[in-house]
Design an enzyme around this catalytic site. Structure first.
Site, mmCIF file in Angstrom:
data_model
loop_
_atom_site.group_PDB
_atom_site.id
_atom_site.type_symbol
_atom_site.label_atom_id
_atom_site.label_comp_id
_atom_site.label_asym_id
_atom_site.label_seq_id
_atom_site.Cartn_x
_atom_site.Cartn_y
_atom_site.Cartn_z
ATOM 1 N N LYS A 2 0.869 -1.183 0.000
ATOM 2 C CA LYS A 2 0.000 0.000 0.000
ATOM 3 C C LYS A 2 0.905 1.232 0.000
ATOM 4 O O LYS A 2 1.482 1.593 1.024
ATOM 5 C CB LYS A 2 -0.894 -0.055 1.244
ATOM 6 C CG LYS A 2 -1.382 1.262 1.796
ATOM 7 C CD LYS A 2 -2.338 1.986 0.890
ATOM 8 C CE LYS A 2 -2.720 3.335 1.499
ATOM 9 N NZ LYS A 2 -1.880 4.442 1.019
ATOM 10 N N GLY B 162 6.306 5.102 8.473
ATOM 11 C CA GLY B 162 5.438 6.274 8.443
ATOM 12 C C GLY B 162 5.385 6.919 9.814
ATOM 13 O O GLY B 162 6.320 6.799 10.607
ATOM 14 N N SER B 163 4.285 7.574 10.075
ATOM 15 C CA SER B 163 4.198 8.374 11.301
ATOM 16 C C SER B 163 3.807 7.507 12.514
ATOM 17 O O SER B 163 3.211 6.438 12.368
ATOM 18 C CB SER B 163 3.153 9.474 11.116
ATOM 19 O OG SER B 163 1.885 8.894 10.936
ATOM 20 N N CYS C 135 13.558 10.464 7.296
ATOM 21 C CA CYS C 135 13.272 10.025 8.667
ATOM 22 C C CYS C 135 14.470 10.228 9.582
ATOM 23 O O CYS C 135 14.308 10.558 10.747
ATOM 24 C CB CYS C 135 12.819 8.578 8.672
ATOM 25 S SG CYS C 135 13.979 7.462 7.912
ATOM 26 N N GLU D 90 8.559 1.348 11.481
ATOM 27 C CA GLU D 90 9.681 2.289 11.323
ATOM 28 C C GLU D 90 9.059 3.669 11.362
ATOM 29 O O GLU D 90 8.381 4.065 10.411
ATOM 30 C CB GLU D 90 10.342 2.105 9.957
ATOM 31 C CG GLU D 90 10.871 0.737 9.686
ATOM 32 C CD GLU D 90 12.311 0.601 10.085
ATOM 33 O OE1 GLU D 90 12.928 1.602 10.484
ATOM 34 O OE2 GLU D 90 12.813 -0.530 10.001
ATOM 35 N N THR E 268 -0.028 6.684 12.798
ATOM 36 C CA THR E 268 -0.488 5.536 12.010
ATOM 37 C C THR E 268 0.055 4.241 12.613
ATOM 38 O O THR E 268 -0.648 3.228 12.660
ATOM 39 C CB THR E 268 -0.056 5.681 10.540
ATOM 40 O OG1 THR E 268 -0.526 6.943 10.053
ATOM 41 C CG2 THR E 268 -0.614 4.573 9.680
#
Ligand code: NAD
Length: 494
Positions: free
Chosen positions: A188, A241-242, A299, A264, A245
């Site tokens: 996704k 991602g964040s 990141c 991560e 989430t």
């Protein structure tokens, strides 16, 4: 890098894109699409499928069927290796197309994207292709009348959810080890960076990956991402991602089949500069590049600069000079060093952090504003904020934009205390000529990676993963393979 070739690629129209499910390009089950806006000029580029939960179910079912009939996992390692190697070659052969497509979608400067996106993705896929017939199972030290074998079996169906800042690089970090181990994957991509990953998946089919082994479903995180997270038929979920989430994914796992979840997440990485750094001019340039490349959307960006107070003012001046010398602009111009912010929403969020810092008493010494408005794109001047106290919002929260927070320190202990004062622990650096101090700092600062007298360098041989609220589990290196296998013991009486 040839500007005319880049221009020719950028002139290509981009056809509307569909999901890739079971080896076929499929529209959303309700026909819905999502417009893709380019951050370069704010104009529409094309559309992607705005997927439904039903689309995700179809993709997971396809991945499950592909796994159960062993069309991929059942192939001899040498055959799987050949397919993955061919895929890496195709990525390299189509590197410019992939890079330009990705930049039009996400805004990363092409000088960085070419290397970090198709370049890195091809390297990663090749690394795991080569690893797959060189990593062995284990025999345990049992008594002589027993044979204890430890098999490393593929987990089955892997769900991978990735962000927009480096879609190919981060996508390959998941796909390489997952596919090398024989799993099927449902990927996704982020809403604002799906195009290059869809093309990457087409190249996998062309390389000979059987249909259904890699499926890509596009659309909103809250719809298709949630459906993937809640699926009863996904065995492992890997995510970059964040933190917000990431928390949801853990909740989805708890509410569904207790799938393993590897996260991560973000960071607020300290870049610590002592007065005895070997080359302060070099340190200043690297500090600027370490936060401002890809408009800070990295990141591991060195977003907190901690400077020994004896050199604070001079070092700030040097970083400001380096930042102001960096060329912000059209990411498809080969001379650009800082491209576009990924979306208008992200740009406003970045500017909001600057306002908050000012209201908390800090000082903006360069940047702080949107620029190049006339392009219609989303650009922000590299921004340096000094006088940031360790507990200030800018020192504590990830911006994920071109905003550097600067704080002075006095002693080593002071630097360690400030460095460890956030919930994050992803990356960091120390600049010093003192070997003992360097090693002490490496041990004392809680992160997944510490750099010494450099910032941000790494290759595929070393793991990347966070501690604390920066996540769990690692991408890259042979260690990443562990996420995609189950250990199975065979206890055999001889
Ligand atoms: P995000 O969490 O908003 O989105 C990441 C992905 O999650 C996207 O594909 C999105 O569609 C999907 N998603 C969103 N909501 C979802 C939901 N409810 N259920 C399932 N999926 C959902 O993050 P972002 O803004 O795209 O990426 C930026 C963040 O990623 C930053 O915090 C950054 O630090 C982090 N990041 C971390 C690393 C790392 O290796 N640690 C690398 C790159 C980026």
């Amino acid at each position: 890098m040839d500007q005319s070739q880049i221009n020719a690629q950028r002139a290509q129209p981009i056809a509307p894109r569909h999901h890739l499910i079971d080896g076929k390009h499929m529209p959303a089950s309700d026909g819905a699409t999502m417009e893709v806006l380019s951050p370069i000029d704010g104009q529409g580029l094309t559309t992607i499928a705005n997927g439904t939960a039903r689309d995700m179910e179809a993709a997971v079912a396809s991945a499950r069927a592909a796994f159960e009939d062993r069309r991929w996992a059942g192939q001899p390692p040498a055959a799987r290796k050949a397919v993955l190697r061919r895929w890496a070659e195709l990525i390299e052969a189509n590197a410019l197309e992939l890079a330009v497509l990705g930049v039009r979608d996400n805004g990363t400067e092409i000088s960085m994207a070419l290397k970090a996106e198709p370049g890195s993705a091809a390297g990663t896929i090749r690394y795991y292709a080569e690893a797959l017939d060189k990593v062995y199972g284990e025999i345990s030290p049992t008594p002589g009348d027993i044979l204890g074998l430890i098999h490393k079996e593929p987990v089955g169906v892997v769900g991978a959810i990735v962000p927009w800042n480096f879609p190919l690089m981060i996508g390959a970090w998941k796909l390489g080890p997952a596919l090398a181990k024989g799993n099927s994957v449902v990927l996704k991509p982020a809403e604002t960076a799906s195009l290059s990953l869809l093309r990457l998946a087409d190249l996998a089919l062309e390389a000979g990956l059987p249909p259904g082994v890699l499926n890509v479903v596009t659309g909103e995180g809250a719809v298709v991402g949630e459906a993937l997270g809640l699926s009863m038929d996904v065995d492992v979920l890997v995510f970059t991602g964040s933190g917000g989430t990431g928390r949801r994914l853990l909740d989805y796992a708890a509410r569904s089949n207790l799938k393993r979840v590897y996260l991560e997440l973000g960071g607020k990485s300290p870049n610590i500069v002592f007065a005895d750094a070997p080359d302060l001019d070099e340190a200043a340039k690297v500090a600027a590049a370490g936060i401002f490349r890809n408009a800070g959307q990295v990141c591991v960006a060195g977003s907190r600069l901690l400077i020994e107070d004896a050199i604070h003012d001079d070092f700030v001046a040097a970083v400001v000079k380096a930042a102001e010398a960096m060329r912000v602009g059209d990411p498809l111009d080969v001379t650009t060093q800082i491209g576009a912010v990924n979306s208008e929403a992200q740009l406003h969020q970045n500017l909001g952090f600057v306002e908050t810092a000012l209201s908390e008493g800090a000082e903006v010494v360069t940047g702080g504003a949107r620029i190049l408005d006339e392009t219609g794109g989303y650009y922000m001047a590299p921004t340096i904020v000094t006088g940031v106290t360790p507990d200030a919002t800018l020192a504590q929260k990830e911006v994920f934009g071109p905003v550097l927070s600067v704080t002075a320190f006095t002693t080593d202990d002071d630097a360690i205390r400030i460095a460890n004062s956030t919930v994050y622990g992803l990356a960091g650096a120390v600049w010093t000529s003192n070997l003992s101090r360097a090693h002490r700092m490496v041990r004392a600062v809680r992160t997944g990676v510490m750099h010494v007298n450099t910032y941000g360098g790494a290759d595929g041989t070393v793991p990347l993963g966070g501690v604390g609220q920066s996540g769990n589990g690692s991408d890259k290196s042979l260690h990443a393979l562990d996420k995609y296998v189950n250990l199975k013991t065979a206890w055999i009486k001889l």
